[in-house]
Motif scaffolding. Structure first.
Motif, PDB file in Angstrom:
ATOM      1  N   LYS A   1       0.820  -1.212   0.000  1.00 36.36           N
ATOM      2  CA  LYS A   1       0.000   0.000   0.000  1.00 36.36           C
ATOM      3  C   LYS A   1       0.853   1.262   0.000  1.00 36.36           C
ATOM      4  O   LYS A   1       0.532   2.234  -0.683  1.00 36.36           O
ATOM      5  N   ARG A   2       1.920   1.273   0.790  1.00 35.93           N
ATOM      6  CA  ARG A   2       2.686   2.507   1.019  1.00 35.93           C
ATOM      7  C   ARG A   2       3.754   2.771  -0.032  1.00 35.93           C
ATOM      8  O   ARG A   2       3.992   3.899  -0.407  1.00 35.93           O
ATOM      9  N   PHE A   3       4.454   1.719  -0.479  1.00 31.99           N
ATOM     10  CA  PHE A   3       5.494   1.949  -1.483  1.00 31.99           C
ATOM     11  C   PHE A   3       5.627   0.732  -2.399  1.00 31.99           C
ATOM     12  O   PHE A   3       6.606  -0.007  -2.357  1.00 31.99           O
ATOM     13  N   PRO A   4       4.636   0.528  -3.249  1.00 35.90           N
ATOM     14  CA  PRO A   4       4.735  -0.568  -4.206  1.00 35.90           C
ATOM     15  C   PRO A   4       5.887  -0.324  -5.175  1.00 35.90           C
ATOM     16  O   PRO A   4       6.202   0.821  -5.508  1.00 35.90           O
TER      17      PRO A   4
ATOM     18  N   THR B   1      17.057  11.078  10.976  1.00 38.37           N
ATOM     19  CA  THR B   1      16.187  11.504   9.890  1.00 38.37           C
ATOM     20  C   THR B   1      16.829  11.149   8.554  1.00 38.37           C
ATOM     21  O   THR B   1      18.033  10.900   8.477  1.00 38.37           O
ATOM     22  N   ILE B   2      16.022  11.133   7.524  1.00 41.66           N
ATOM     23  CA  ILE B   2      16.524  10.827   6.185  1.00 41.66           C
ATOM     24  C   ILE B   2      16.209  12.015   5.289  1.00 41.66           C
ATOM     25  O   ILE B   2      15.082  12.144   4.794  1.00 41.66           O
ATOM     26  N   PRO B   3      17.175  12.896   5.083  1.00 38.96           N
ATOM     27  CA  PRO B   3      16.909  14.080   4.257  1.00 38.96           C
ATOM     28  C   PRO B   3      16.592  13.688   2.823  1.00 38.96           C
ATOM     29  O   PRO B   3      17.140  12.716   2.291  1.00 38.96           O
ATOM     30  N   ARG B   4      15.738  14.464   2.204  1.00 38.59           N
ATOM     31  CA  ARG B   4      15.418  14.223   0.796  1.00 38.59           C
ATOM     32  C   ARG B   4      16.682  14.305  -0.055  1.00 38.59           C
ATOM     33  O   ARG B   4      16.843  13.566  -1.025  1.00 38.59           O
ATOM     34  N   ALA B   5      17.602  15.197   0.346  1.00 34.16           N
ATOM     35  CA  ALA B   5      18.840  15.357  -0.421  1.00 34.16           C
ATOM     36  C   ALA B   5      19.665  14.082  -0.422  1.00 34.16           C
ATOM     37  O   ALA B   5      20.411  13.817  -1.380  1.00 34.16           O
TER      38      ALA B   5
ATOM     39  N   MET C   1      20.919  -1.852  -5.708  1.00 38.46           N
ATOM     40  CA  MET C   1      19.832  -1.699  -4.749  1.00 38.46           C
ATOM     41  C   MET C   1      20.354  -1.696  -3.321  1.00 38.46           C
ATOM     42  O   MET C   1      19.869  -0.926  -2.481  1.00 38.46           O
ATOM     43  N   ASP C   2      21.348  -2.519  -3.032  1.00 40.83           N
ATOM     44  CA  ASP C   2      21.941  -2.505  -1.688  1.00 40.83           C
ATOM     45  C   ASP C   2      22.518  -1.129  -1.373  1.00 40.83           C
ATOM     46  O   ASP C   2      22.366  -0.613  -0.256  1.00 40.83           O
ATOM     47  N   ALA C   3      23.215  -0.538  -2.349  1.00 40.06           N
ATOM     48  CA  ALA C   3      23.833   0.768  -2.135  1.00 40.06           C
ATOM     49  C   ALA C   3      22.780   1.870  -2.005  1.00 40.06           C
ATOM     50  O   ALA C   3      22.997   2.860  -1.298  1.00 40.06           O
ATOM     51  N   LEU C   4      21.634   1.694  -2.654  1.00 42.53           N
ATOM     52  CA  LEU C   4      20.562   2.694  -2.564  1.00 42.53           C
ATOM     53  C   LEU C   4      19.824   2.616  -1.229  1.00 42.53           C
ATOM     54  O   LEU C   4      19.581   3.634  -0.583  1.00 42.53           O
ATOM     55  N   VAL C   5      19.450   1.408  -0.826  1.00 42.80           N
ATOM     56  CA  VAL C   5      18.607   1.281   0.369  1.00 42.80           C
ATOM     57  C   VAL C   5      19.424   1.168   1.645  1.00 42.80           C
ATOM     58  O   VAL C   5      18.907   1.455   2.741  1.00 42.80           O
ATOM     59  N   GLY C   6      20.703   0.764   1.538  1.00 44.30           N
ATOM     60  CA  GLY C   6      21.516   0.577   2.732  1.00 44.30           C
ATOM     61  C   GLY C   6      21.594   1.809   3.618  1.00 44.30           C
ATOM     62  O   GLY C   6      21.334   1.724   4.834  1.00 44.30           O
ATOM     63  N   PRO C   7      21.949   2.985   3.069  1.00 41.08           N
ATOM     64  CA  PRO C   7      22.013   4.182   3.913  1.00 41.08           C
ATOM     65  C   PRO C   7      20.660   4.554   4.525  1.00 41.08           C
ATOM     66  O   PRO C   7      20.601   5.054   5.652  1.00 41.08           O
ATOM     67  N   ILE C   8      19.583   4.282   3.790  1.00 43.79           N
ATOM     68  CA  ILE C   8      18.248   4.593   4.300  1.00 43.79           C
ATOM     69  C   ILE C   8      17.928   3.714   5.507  1.00 43.79           C
ATOM     70  O   ILE C   8      17.464   4.188   6.555  1.00 43.79           O
TER      71      ILE C   8
ATOM     72  N   PHE D   1       9.955   4.748   0.445  1.00 46.63           N
ATOM     73  CA  PHE D   1      10.566   3.781   1.351  1.00 46.63           C
ATOM     74  C   PHE D   1      11.139   4.484   2.582  1.00 46.63           C
ATOM     75  O   PHE D   1      10.982   4.012   3.718  1.00 46.63           O
ATOM     76  N   ALA D   2      11.795   5.624   2.373  1.00 47.05           N
ATOM     77  CA  ALA D   2      12.355   6.384   3.491  1.00 47.05           C
ATOM     78  C   ALA D   2      11.249   6.835   4.446  1.00 47.05           C
ATOM     79  O   ALA D   2      11.413   6.765   5.676  1.00 47.05           O
ATOM     80  N   ARG D   3      10.129   7.287   3.899  1.00 49.86           N
ATOM     81  CA  ARG D   3       8.996   7.673   4.762  1.00 49.86           C
ATOM     82  C   ARG D   3       8.473   6.459   5.519  1.00 49.86           C
ATOM     83  O   ARG D   3       8.122   6.550   6.696  1.00 49.86           O
ATOM     84  N   PHE D   4       8.424   5.324   4.841  1.00 47.19           N
ATOM     85  CA  PHE D   4       7.888   4.109   5.443  1.00 47.19           C
ATOM     86  C   PHE D   4       8.698   3.695   6.669  1.00 47.19           C
ATOM     87  O   PHE D   4       8.131   3.400   7.733  1.00 47.19           O
ATOM     88  N   VAL D   5      10.017   3.672   6.551  1.00 50.53           N
ATOM     89  CA  VAL D   5      10.842   3.178   7.660  1.00 50.53           C
ATOM     90  C   VAL D   5      11.041   4.213   8.767  1.00 50.53           C
ATOM     91  O   VAL D   5      11.493   3.863   9.860  1.00 50.53           O
ATOM     92  N   THR D   6      10.676   5.463   8.521  1.00 52.57           N
ATOM     93  CA  THR D   6      10.839   6.476   9.565  1.00 52.57           C
ATOM     94  C   THR D   6       9.522   6.945  10.171  1.00 52.57           C
ATOM     95  O   THR D   6       9.519   7.436  11.303  1.00 52.57           O
TER      96      THR D   6
END
Length: 200
Positions: free
Chosen positions: A78-81, A181-185, A165-172, A100-105
């Motif tokens: 529902k939140r991030f297909p 927090t996870i800045p948009r930047a 994908m690991d490099a993209l989602v790992g920092p998040i 995804f960042a909004r989902f985990v925070t």
């Protein structure tokens, strides 16, 4: 009244009741995890909060991990297909990562993901279920997303799809696990540096 003119039998409402009970269990597990943490979460407390019998829960789920996985799977969809458009772009991947960042925070179900990731480090059965039911199917969809965007010339990553994908989602995930927090930047920089979007 003759049999021919008798009214049709009433439809059973069991399915509706079962679905209401199922949702009550999922919501209760989600709420209790946020309130008390994974260690304090029990089938007894879920049954009490949901207003169902323990036997009802055990009929549908073998453990609290499987309940939480149902919460995670349904709320993630529902939140991030994962984007399914025919030609994904760097922008659609960026929006996916922001969601995804909004989902985990911010989302209670995001706490479920973080709790299961943490628990998976200590329990092989939890790790196996998490991979089989959630991580592996989602990664397959993400891998396909990157492949389609690359084939369309929208992105040009240097790394293989899984490493990308690991490099993209790992920092998040790391920032969410540490309560940062996870800045948009941050997401924008990851997309720019790792996907190398086609100039517009």
């Amino acid at each position: 009244m003759s049999a021919a003119s008798s009214p049709p039998p009433r439809a059973h409402s069991g399915n509706r009741r079962d679905e209401a009970a199922r949702l009550a269990v999922l919501h209760a597990a989600d709420d209790l995890l946020v309130e008390h943490g994974f260690g304090a979460l029990t089938i007894e407390s879920i049954a009490r909060r949901a207003g169902v019998a323990k036997q009802t829960i055990y009929r549908w789920w073998p453990s609290k991990v499987e309940i939480l996985l149902d919460v995670l799977i349904e709320d993630s969809e529902k939140r991030f297909p994962v984007p399914t458009e025919e030609q994904p772009t760097a922008d659609s991947i960026r929006r996916y990562l922001r969601a995804f960042a909004r989902f985990v925070t911010r989302d209670p179900a995001g706490r479920v993901l973080l709790a299961l990731l943490a628990e998976a480090q200590h329990h092989s059965a939890t790790a196996a279920s998490l991979h089989e039911r959630y991580l592996d199917p989602r990664r397959a969809a993400e891998r396909d997303l990157l492949a389609r965007a690359t084939a369309a010339g929208e992105i040009a990553p240097d790394l293989a799809p899984d490493a990308t994908m690991d490099a993209l989602v790992g920092p998040i995930v790391y920032r969410a696990m540490t309560g940062s927090t996870i800045p948009r930047a941050l997401v924008d920089t990851l997309v720019t540096n790792l996907l190398k979007p086609r100039p517009r």
